[in-house]
Design a protein around this motif. Structure first.
Motif, PDB file in Angstrom:
ATOM      1  N   ALA A   1       0.825  -1.213   0.000  1.00 37.52           N
ATOM      2  CA  ALA A   1       0.000   0.000   0.000  1.00 37.52           C
ATOM      3  C   ALA A   1       0.858   1.262   0.000  1.00 37.52           C
ATOM      4  CB  ALA A   1      -0.944   0.001   1.207  1.00 37.52           C
ATOM      5  N   THR A   2       1.931   1.268   0.781  1.00 37.53           N
ATOM      6  CA  THR A   2       2.777   2.469   0.836  1.00 37.53           C
ATOM      7  C   THR A   2       3.455   2.737  -0.502  1.00 37.53           C
ATOM      8  OG1 THR A   2       4.577   1.152   1.775  1.00 37.53           O
ATOM      9  CG2 THR A   2       3.192   2.383   3.326  1.00 37.53           C
ATOM     10  N   GLU A   3       3.803   1.686  -1.225  1.00 36.62           N
ATOM     11  CA  GLU A   3       4.399   1.859  -2.549  1.00 36.62           C
ATOM     12  C   GLU A   3       3.360   2.372  -3.539  1.00 36.62           C
ATOM     13  OE1 GLU A   3       6.947   1.962  -5.836  1.00 36.62           O
ATOM     14  OE2 GLU A   3       7.304   2.073  -3.681  1.00 36.62           O
ATOM     15  N   LEU A   4       2.146   1.879  -3.446  1.00 41.44           N
ATOM     16  CA  LEU A   4       1.073   2.387  -4.311  1.00 41.44           C
ATOM     17  C   LEU A   4       0.813   3.866  -4.031  1.00 41.44           C
ATOM     18  CD1 LEU A   4      -1.304  -0.677  -4.198  1.00 41.44           C
ATOM     19  CD2 LEU A   4      -0.144   0.218  -6.233  1.00 41.44           C
ATOM     20  N   GLN A   5       0.834   4.237  -2.754  1.00 40.72           N
ATOM     21  CA  GLN A   5       0.649   5.644  -2.408  1.00 40.72           C
ATOM     22  C   GLN A   5       1.769   6.490  -3.011  1.00 40.72           C
ATOM     23  OE1 GLN A   5       1.585   6.883   1.538  1.00 40.72           O
ATOM     24  NE2 GLN A   5       0.218   8.651   1.468  1.00 40.72           N
ATOM     25  N   ARG A   6       3.010   6.033  -2.896  1.00 41.59           N
ATOM     26  CA  ARG A   6       4.148   6.773  -3.425  1.00 41.59           C
ATOM     27  C   ARG A   6       4.008   6.967  -4.941  1.00 41.59           C
ATOM     28  NH1 ARG A   6       8.189   6.393  -6.307  1.00 41.59           N
ATOM     29  NH2 ARG A   6       8.066   4.168  -6.705  1.00 41.59           N
ATOM     30  N   ARG A   7       3.630   5.905  -5.640  1.00 43.27           N
ATOM     31  CA  ARG A   7       3.470   5.999  -7.099  1.00 43.27           C
ATOM     32  C   ARG A   7       2.327   6.944  -7.477  1.00 43.27           C
ATOM     33  NH1 ARG A   7       3.944  -0.448  -8.759  1.00 43.27           N
ATOM     34  NH2 ARG A   7       5.976  -0.791  -7.769  1.00 43.27           N
ATOM     35  N   ALA A   8       1.223   6.870  -6.754  1.00 41.24           N
ATOM     36  CA  ALA A   8       0.069   7.742  -7.037  1.00 41.24           C
ATOM     37  C   ALA A   8       0.403   9.194  -6.739  1.00 41.24           C
ATOM     38  CB  ALA A   8      -1.151   7.295  -6.241  1.00 41.24           C
ATOM     39  N   GLU A   9       1.187   9.422  -5.678  1.00 40.48           N
ATOM     40  CA  GLU A   9       1.608  10.783  -5.311  1.00 40.48           C
ATOM     41  C   GLU A   9       2.414  11.437  -6.424  1.00 40.48           C
ATOM     42  OE1 GLU A   9       2.001  13.066  -2.500  1.00 40.48           O
ATOM     43  OE2 GLU A   9       0.152  12.199  -1.744  1.00 40.48           O
ATOM     44  N   GLU A  10       3.155  10.644  -7.204  1.00 43.86           N
ATOM     45  CA  GLU A  10       3.924  11.180  -8.326  1.00 43.86           C
ATOM     46  C   GLU A  10       3.002  11.734  -9.408  1.00 43.86           C
ATOM     47  OE1 GLU A  10       6.585   8.142  -9.710  1.00 43.86           O
ATOM     48  OE2 GLU A  10       7.806   8.214  -7.885  1.00 43.86           O
ATOM     49  N   VAL A  11       1.801  11.184  -9.509  1.00 45.59           N
ATOM     50  CA  VAL A  11       0.836  11.597 -10.524  1.00 45.59           C
ATOM     51  C   VAL A  11      -0.037  12.741 -10.009  1.00 45.59           C
ATOM     52  CG1 VAL A  11      -1.066  10.807 -11.995  1.00 45.59           C
ATOM     53  CG2 VAL A  11       0.815   9.245 -11.446  1.00 45.59           C
ATOM     54  N   VAL A  12      -0.624  12.527  -8.837  1.00 50.18           N
ATOM     55  CA  VAL A  12      -1.508  13.529  -8.226  1.00 50.18           C
ATOM     56  C   VAL A  12      -1.184  13.604  -6.734  1.00 50.18           C
ATOM     57  CG1 VAL A  12      -3.897  14.164  -7.712  1.00 50.18           C
ATOM     58  CG2 VAL A  12      -3.370  13.079  -9.878  1.00 50.18           C
ATOM     59  N   PRO A  13      -0.568  14.678  -6.303  1.00 50.31           N
ATOM     60  CA  PRO A  13      -0.239  14.800  -4.878  1.00 50.31           C
ATOM     61  C   PRO A  13      -1.500  14.847  -4.005  1.00 50.31           C
ATOM     62  CG  PRO A  13       0.927  16.451  -6.188  1.00 50.31           C
ATOM     63  CD  PRO A  13      -0.079  15.801  -7.091  1.00 50.31           C
ATOM     64  N   GLY A  14      -1.330  14.430  -2.771  1.00 49.82           N
ATOM     65  CA  GLY A  14      -2.405  14.602  -1.808  1.00 49.82           C
ATOM     66  C   GLY A  14      -3.210  13.366  -1.475  1.00 49.82           C
ATOM     67  N   ILE A  15      -2.780  12.205  -1.916  1.00 53.47           N
ATOM     68  CA  ILE A  15      -3.532  10.987  -1.570  1.00 53.47           C
ATOM     69  C   ILE A  15      -3.017  10.456  -0.237  1.00 53.47           C
ATOM     70  CG2 ILE A  15      -2.045   9.475  -2.952  1.00 53.47           C
ATOM     71  CD1 ILE A  15      -4.650   7.807  -3.472  1.00 53.47           C
ATOM     72  N   SER A  16      -3.921  10.279   0.686  1.00 52.81           N
ATOM     73  CA  SER A  16      -3.531   9.801   2.017  1.00 52.81           C
ATOM     74  C   SER A  16      -3.432   8.284   2.026  1.00 52.81           C
ATOM     75  CB  SER A  16      -4.540  10.260   3.066  1.00 52.81           C
ATOM     76  OG  SER A  16      -5.754   9.553   2.910  1.00 52.81           O
ATOM     77  N   LEU A  17      -2.639   7.785   2.941  1.00 55.57           N
ATOM     78  CA  LEU A  17      -2.493   6.341   3.078  1.00 55.57           C
ATOM     79  C   LEU A  17      -3.820   5.704   3.493  1.00 55.57           C
ATOM     80  CD1 LEU A  17      -0.519   4.040   2.762  1.00 55.57           C
ATOM     81  CD2 LEU A  17       0.223   4.407   5.122  1.00 55.57           C
ATOM     82  N   SER A  18      -4.611   6.399   4.282  1.00 61.08           N
ATOM     83  CA  SER A  18      -5.911   5.841   4.685  1.00 61.08           C
ATOM     84  C   SER A  18      -6.830   5.701   3.473  1.00 61.08           C
ATOM     85  CB  SER A  18      -6.562   6.682   5.785  1.00 61.08           C
ATOM     86  OG  SER A  18      -6.828   7.988   5.322  1.00 61.08           O
ATOM     87  N   THR A  19      -6.776   6.645   2.539  1.00 63.14           N
ATOM     88  CA  THR A  19      -7.567   6.526   1.303  1.00 63.14           C
ATOM     89  C   THR A  19      -7.095   5.328   0.488  1.00 63.14           C
ATOM     90  OG1 THR A  19      -8.058   8.882   1.192  1.00 63.14           O
ATOM     91  CG2 THR A  19      -8.164   7.668  -0.885  1.00 63.14           C
ATOM     92  N   VAL A  20      -5.787   5.129   0.430  1.00 65.95           N
ATOM     93  CA  VAL A  20      -5.238   3.980  -0.289  1.00 65.95           C
ATOM     94  C   VAL A  20      -5.767   2.688   0.337  1.00 65.95           C
ATOM     95  CG1 VAL A  20      -3.126   2.706  -0.855  1.00 65.95           C
ATOM     96  CG2 VAL A  20      -3.186   5.202  -1.080  1.00 65.95           C
ATOM     97  N   TYR A  21      -5.673   2.568   1.659  1.00 59.96           N
ATOM     98  CA  TYR A  21      -6.137   1.351   2.334  1.00 59.96           C
ATOM     99  C   TYR A  21      -7.643   1.140   2.148  1.00 59.96           C
ATOM    100  CZ  TYR A  21      -1.776   0.144   4.674  1.00 59.96           C
ATOM    101  OH  TYR A  21      -0.489  -0.255   4.941  1.00 59.96           O
ATOM    102  N   ARG A  22      -8.438   2.198   2.302  1.00 53.60           N
ATOM    103  CA  ARG A  22      -9.886   2.048   2.118  1.00 53.60           C
ATOM    104  C   ARG A  22     -10.219   1.615   0.695  1.00 53.60           C
ATOM    105  NH1 ARG A  22     -10.077   6.793   5.130  1.00 53.60           N
ATOM    106  NH2 ARG A  22     -10.508   8.010   3.253  1.00 53.60           N
ATOM    107  N   THR A  23      -9.533   2.209  -0.269  1.00 56.24           N
ATOM    108  CA  THR A  23      -9.777   1.870  -1.666  1.00 56.24           C
ATOM    109  C   THR A  23      -9.372   0.424  -1.948  1.00 56.24           C
ATOM    110  OG1 THR A  23      -9.427   4.180  -2.295  1.00 56.24           O
ATOM    111  CG2 THR A  23      -9.297   2.543  -4.053  1.00 56.24           C
ATOM    112  N   LEU A  24      -8.218   0.015  -1.464  1.00 58.09           N
ATOM    113  CA  LEU A  24      -7.759  -1.360  -1.669  1.00 58.09           C
ATOM    114  C   LEU A  24      -8.714  -2.366  -1.023  1.00 58.09           C
ATOM    115  CD1 LEU A  24      -3.921  -0.903  -1.118  1.00 58.09           C
ATOM    116  CD2 LEU A  24      -5.081  -1.359  -3.295  1.00 58.09           C
TER     117      LEU A  24
END
Length: 145
Positions: free
Chosen positions: A42-65
């Motif tokens: 999840a943390t790697e997915l957040q890092r990759r998504a942050e490169e595209v659009v800043p501002g995605i929280s880790l909690s959003t990543v976990y909820r979405t996953l």
């Protein structure tokens, strides 16, 4: 339509079906997940998504996953001693080797192993409904002669 486009569409449809709003951050996460051919945490997915659009929280990543897993479009792998990793559920059946030193996950498929598992289950009066095979491995060190 490319495989990545199809995956992104499937992931987006699954979230919409669950009533989840597709924000710019979630859209970036879905695109990153659709492109992933590895088994990111999840943390790697957040890092990759942050490169595209800043501002995605880790909690959003976990909820979405979690929602994508509930919808059956991604698989969560909890390999021994590591954080959960994720992959698309559309992949062909395969097993995993996890390098205990590097954490690298290697996918493999082997018909002999599949047949042997089925034979063992049959001999014991069962049929396989689902299985996972995880081999925890270490690179062999070449010995000098």
């Amino acid at each position: 339509m490319t495989q990545t486009d199809r995956r992104t569409e499937n992931l987006t449809t699954a979230l919409r079906r669950a009533g989840v709003r597709i924000t710019r951050q979630r859209a970036a996460l879905l695109a990153v997940l659709a492109e992933a051919d590895d088994h990111p945490e999840a943390t790697e997915l957040q890092r990759r998504a942050e490169e595209v659009v800043p501002g995605i929280s880790l909690s959003t990543v976990y909820r979405t996953l979690t929602e994508l897993e509930t919808q059956g479009v991604i698989l969560r792998h909890q390999f021994e001693g590591t954080p959960a990793r994720f992959e698309h559920s559309e992949t062909q059946h395969h097993d995993h080797m996890i390098d205990v030193d590097s954490g690298e996950v290697v996918e493999f498929a082997n018909e002999r192993i599949e047949r042997l598992q089925a034979e063992i289950a049959e001999a014991m009066g069962y049929e396989i409904v689902h299985h996972r095979l995880e081999l925890y491995v270490r690179k062999k060190v070449a010995r000098e002669p």
